[in-house]
Scaffold this motif. Structure first.
Motif, PDB file in Angstrom:
ATOM      1  N   VAL A  36       0.837  -1.207   0.000  1.00 10.08           N
ATOM      2  CA  VAL A  36       0.000   0.000   0.000  1.00 10.08           C
ATOM      3  C   VAL A  36       0.873   1.258   0.000  1.00 10.08           C
ATOM      4  CG1 VAL A  36      -1.964   1.110   1.148  1.00 10.08           C
ATOM      5  CG2 VAL A  36      -1.496  -1.308   1.580  1.00 10.08           C
ATOM      6  N   PRO A  37       0.934   1.986  -1.128  1.00 13.27           N
ATOM      7  CA  PRO A  37       1.679   3.243  -1.111  1.00 13.27           C
ATOM      8  C   PRO A  37       0.868   4.322  -0.390  1.00 13.27           C
ATOM      9  CG  PRO A  37       0.824   2.816  -3.318  1.00 13.27           C
ATOM     10  CD  PRO A  37       0.352   1.695  -2.440  1.00 13.27           C
ATOM     11  N   CYS A  38       1.520   5.106   0.448  1.00 14.15           N
ATOM     12  CA  CYS A  38       0.800   6.124   1.212  1.00 14.15           C
ATOM     13  C   CYS A  38       1.513   7.466   1.120  1.00 14.15           C
ATOM     14  CB  CYS A  38       0.766   5.771   2.698  1.00 14.15           C
ATOM     15  SG  CYS A  38       0.094   4.159   3.037  1.00 14.15           S
ATOM     16  N   ASN A  55       0.723  11.259   2.582  1.00 17.19           N
ATOM     17  CA  ASN A  55      -0.158  12.108   3.397  1.00 17.19           C
ATOM     18  C   ASN A  55      -1.512  11.442   3.629  1.00 17.19           C
ATOM     19  OD1 ASN A  55       1.894  13.951   3.342  1.00 17.19           O
ATOM     20  ND2 ASN A  55       0.928  15.298   1.845  1.00 17.19           N
ATOM     21  N   GLU A  56      -1.490  10.211   4.068  1.00 13.61           N
ATOM     22  CA  GLU A  56      -2.739   9.466   4.252  1.00 13.61           C
ATOM     23  C   GLU A  56      -3.129   9.386   5.729  1.00 13.61           C
ATOM     24  OE1 GLU A  56      -4.762   8.758   2.061  1.00 13.61           O
ATOM     25  OE2 GLU A  56      -3.739   8.368   0.169  1.00 13.61           O
ATOM     26  N   SER A  57      -2.723  10.357   6.498  1.00 13.42           N
ATOM     27  CA  SER A  57      -2.989  10.373   7.929  1.00 13.42           C
ATOM     28  C   SER A  57      -4.461  10.081   8.258  1.00 13.42           C
ATOM     29  CB  SER A  57      -2.580  11.735   8.461  1.00 13.42           C
ATOM     30  OG  SER A  57      -3.056  11.904   9.734  1.00 13.42           O
ATOM     31  N   ASP A 103       5.696   4.528   2.876  1.00 17.29           N
ATOM     32  CA  ASP A 103       5.477   5.955   3.085  1.00 17.29           C
ATOM     33  C   ASP A 103       6.286   6.714   2.043  1.00 17.29           C
ATOM     34  OD1 ASP A 103       4.714   8.376   4.310  1.00 17.29           O
ATOM     35  OD2 ASP A 103       6.728   8.495   5.131  1.00 17.29           O
ATOM     36  N   ASP A 104       5.562   7.395   1.156  1.00 11.75           N
ATOM     37  CA  ASP A 104       6.213   8.081   0.048  1.00 11.75           C
ATOM     38  C   ASP A 104       6.576   9.517   0.447  1.00 11.75           C
ATOM     39  OD1 ASP A 104       7.102   8.721  -2.467  1.00 11.75           O
ATOM     40  OD2 ASP A 104       5.110   8.997  -3.327  1.00 11.75           O
ATOM     41  N   GLY A 105       7.387   9.648   1.469  1.00 10.82           N
ATOM     42  CA  GLY A 105       7.833  10.973   1.913  1.00 10.82           C
ATOM     43  C   GLY A 105       6.691  11.874   2.368  1.00 10.82           C
ATOM     44  N   ALA A 157      -4.209   3.389  -0.554  1.00  7.76           N
ATOM     45  CA  ALA A 157      -4.546   3.521   0.856  1.00  7.76           C
ATOM     46  C   ALA A 157      -5.965   4.031   1.088  1.00  7.76           C
ATOM     47  CB  ALA A 157      -3.549   4.463   1.524  1.00  7.76           C
ATOM     48  N   ASP A 158      -6.549   4.681   0.079  1.00  5.67           N
ATOM     49  CA  ASP A 158      -7.879   5.259   0.292  1.00  5.67           C
ATOM     50  C   ASP A 158      -8.992   4.230   0.121  1.00  5.67           C
ATOM     51  OD1 ASP A 158      -7.736   4.848  -2.376  1.00  5.67           O
ATOM     52  OD2 ASP A 158      -8.060   6.923  -2.968  1.00  5.67           O
ATOM     53  N   LEU A 159      -8.613   2.979  -0.181  1.00  6.89           N
ATOM     54  CA  LEU A 159      -9.563   1.874  -0.358  1.00  6.89           C
ATOM     55  C   LEU A 159     -10.708   2.209  -1.307  1.00  6.89           C
ATOM     56  CD1 LEU A 159      -9.833   0.217   3.164  1.00  6.89           C
ATOM     57  CD2 LEU A 159      -8.152  -0.133   1.376  1.00  6.89           C
ATOM     58  N   GLU A 176      -8.133  13.838   0.811  1.00  2.57           N
ATOM     59  CA  GLU A 176      -8.468  14.183  -0.562  1.00  2.57           C
ATOM     60  C   GLU A 176      -7.500  13.532  -1.535  1.00  2.57           C
ATOM     61  OE1 GLU A 176      -6.251  18.483  -0.464  1.00  2.57           O
ATOM     62  OE2 GLU A 176      -8.347  18.321   0.164  1.00  2.57           O
ATOM     63  N   SER A 177      -7.873  13.577  -2.824  1.00  2.28           N
ATOM     64  CA  SER A 177      -7.047  12.921  -3.840  1.00  2.28           C
ATOM     65  C   SER A 177      -5.635  13.490  -3.826  1.00  2.28           C
ATOM     66  CB  SER A 177      -7.670  13.113  -5.214  1.00  2.28           C
ATOM     67  OG  SER A 177      -6.778  12.652  -6.192  1.00  2.28           O
ATOM     68  N   LYS A 178      -4.664  12.590  -3.952  1.00  2.02           N
ATOM     69  CA  LYS A 178      -3.269  13.030  -4.013  1.00  2.02           C
ATOM     70  C   LYS A 178      -2.833  13.125  -5.471  1.00  2.02           C
ATOM     71  CE  LYS A 178      -3.308  12.618   0.503  1.00  2.02           C
ATOM     72  NZ  LYS A 178      -4.698  12.238   0.635  1.00  2.02           N
ATOM     73  N   TYR A 179      -3.820  13.011  -6.365  1.00  3.87           N
ATOM     74  CA  TYR A 179      -3.545  13.095  -7.789  1.00  3.87           C
ATOM     75  C   TYR A 179      -4.220  14.307  -8.388  1.00  3.87           C
ATOM     76  CZ  TYR A 179      -0.930   9.091  -9.456  1.00  3.87           C
ATOM     77  OH  TYR A 179       0.071   8.216  -9.753  1.00  3.87           O
TER      78      TYR A 179
HETATM   79  N1  UDP Z   1       0.336   8.326  -3.579  1.00  8.60           N
HETATM   80  C1  UDP Z   1       1.701   8.180  -3.351  1.00  8.60           C
HETATM   81  N2  UDP Z   1       2.541   9.207  -3.745  1.00  8.60           N
HETATM   82  C2  UDP Z   1       2.077  10.337  -4.370  1.00  8.60           C
HETATM   83  C3  UDP Z   1       0.677  10.442  -4.624  1.00  8.60           C
HETATM   84  C4  UDP Z   1      -0.158   9.409  -4.207  1.00  8.60           C
HETATM   85  O1  UDP Z   1       2.164   7.178  -2.798  1.00  8.60           O
HETATM   86  O2  UDP Z   1       2.883  11.210  -4.686  1.00  8.60           O
HETATM   87  C5  UDP Z   1      -0.562   7.228  -3.126  1.00  8.60           C
HETATM   88  C6  UDP Z   1      -1.741   7.666  -2.284  1.00  8.60           C
HETATM   89  O3  UDP Z   1      -1.415   7.711  -0.916  1.00  8.60           O
HETATM   90  C7  UDP Z   1      -2.770   6.572  -2.581  1.00  8.60           C
HETATM   91  C8  UDP Z   1      -2.449   6.205  -4.020  1.00  8.60           C
HETATM   92  O4  UDP Z   1      -1.124   6.680  -4.290  1.00  8.60           O
HETATM   93  O5  UDP Z   1      -2.579   5.424  -1.776  1.00  8.60           O
HETATM   94  C9  UDP Z   1      -3.415   6.794  -5.022  1.00  8.60           C
HETATM   95  O6  UDP Z   1      -3.591   8.164  -4.791  1.00  8.60           O
HETATM   96  P1  UDP Z   1      -5.009   8.867  -4.794  1.00  8.60           P
HETATM   97  O7  UDP Z   1      -6.012   7.973  -4.162  1.00  8.60           O
HETATM   98  O8  UDP Z   1      -4.857  10.212  -4.183  1.00  8.60           O
HETATM   99  O9  UDP Z   1      -5.279   9.000  -6.358  1.00  8.60           O
HETATM  100  P2  UDP Z   1      -6.714   8.975  -7.101  1.00  8.60           P
HETATM  101  O10 UDP Z   1      -7.443   7.767  -6.594  1.00  8.60           O
HETATM  102  O11 UDP Z   1      -7.369  10.242  -6.736  1.00  8.60           O
HETATM  103  O12 UDP Z   1      -6.333   8.873  -8.545  1.00  8.60           O
END
Ligand code: UDP
Ligand code: MG
Length: 325
Positions: free
Chosen positions: A17-19, A21-23, A56-58, A109-111, A217-220
């Protein structure tokens, strides 16, 4: 499929699971995935030493502190911290490269992806599949903008000859040999979902409807989505370069027609003032040339990054519960 393809041994599983800022989402994610994992262990579908690996991606919030705390509380949790934020794809690759199990399943991580698919994926592995793609058949929880841009992107990729599993992001099961195959693709420009189909091996799909983010919120943002799309195109196809040749050829052809027209008009003695057309063609050709240079530059930039062979990620810290050592 013949019965010989069935795998009889119970596999060990790592959920990666990449995370970033997923606090806000972490504790719910941990409890849900933890439940899913222990359920599978109880049903003897996976080995008891299976685990969840959080990368944890920083993060700039307390995600890493939470991951570390979880490794103390739960024996099935492991954590890897990257030295800085490297983006979803690289964080995922970092996690996958640390997994030492028979099977890995990657999930966000946002399931937003349905964890009820995990047992089905494991079942399909036992039936002989090496790759099981999680495919969303309903994206109604995504914004209209996100759906439209995603559909446009899949269409464009297909037109350029890139075979991708449509509506599949990074929720997938990989067997050990499929993962080793994936890790052998050493490219810096990483677009995992485009490379996995190139690995081959028997594969299947599991369909689910994508739900909304559980928290945070979305990290994308659009900027990152665009960067991922560019990564996908330039790392998988040279179609844009070919398009440039076609564009160049067409422009030359049109210019030739234009020249013939001008000569004919001149022959019949009709004076052409011509300034406007000259200006327009200069601008038009200038624009086309700059665009083409930009596309070529994009690929040269990629070559530049590839030849440097920089490390994709650096691991700052790795934790696991003392019971699981
Ligand atoms: N994520 C990450 N590094 C980043 C951006 C996102 O590891 O620089 C992780 C994030 O924590 C999540 C996953 O990638 O677990 C997908 O991100 P997100 O749900 O925000 O994307 P979306 O579903 O909105 O496309
Ligand atoms: Mg998400």
């Amino acid at each position: 499929m013949t019965i010989d393809n069935f795998r009889k041994e119970i596999p060990s599983l790592a959920i990666v699971v990449p995370c970033y800022n997923e606090s806000e989402a972490f504790s719910y994610c941990l409890s849900q995935l933890g439940e899913c994992l222990s359920d599978l262990i109880k049903k003897k579908k996976i080995q008891p030493q299976s685990y969840i690996l959080f990368v944890d991606d920083g993060s700039r919030d307390d995600t890493w502190t939470q991951i570390k705390a979880a490794t103390q509380k739960c024996s099935f949790v492991r954590g890897v911290k990257l030295s800085r934020n490297r983006g979803h794809q690289i964080a995922l690759m970092a996690g996958l490269s640390r997994a030492d199990t028979d099977v890995t399943i990657s999930i966000d991580a946002d399931l937003q992806d349905d964890i009820r698919c995990i047992p089905i994926m494991v079942e399909k592995y036992s039936q002989g599949m090496d790759i099981v793609y999680g495919v969303r058949n309903d994206r109604s929880s995504d914004s209209l903008f996100k759906r439209m841009t995603a559909n446009g992107f899949y269409w464009l990729m297909a037109k350029m000859g890139v075979q991708q599993v449509a509506n599949h992001a990074d929720f997938r099961l990989l067997s050990r040999r499929a993962l080793q195959g994936l890790l052998a693709y050493k490219e810096q420009n990483l677009y995992i979902r485009g490379v996995v189909p190139l690995v081959g091996y028997p594969s299947d799909k599991v369909f689910y409807s994508r739900s909304s983010r559980i928290a945070g919120e979305s990290k994308y943002p659009f900027r990152k989505m665009l960067a991922l799309a560019m990564e996908g195109i330039t790392s998988l196809t040279v179609a844009p370069l070919r398009l440039i040749s076609v564009l160049g050829f067409l422009t030359c052809f049109l210019s030739l027609l234009g020249s013939i027209y001008v000569v004919v008009r001149k022959y019949f003695g009709e004076a052409i003032e011509g300034w406007a057309s000259v200006e327009i063609s200069i601008f038009f050709l200038g624009g086309v040339q700059l665009l083409c240079l930009g596309v070529i530059g994009e690929y040269i930039g990629k070559i530049y990054m590839e030849v440097k062979k920089r490390p994709k990620f650096l691991i700052q810290e790795e934790v696991r519960s003392s019971d699981s050592l």
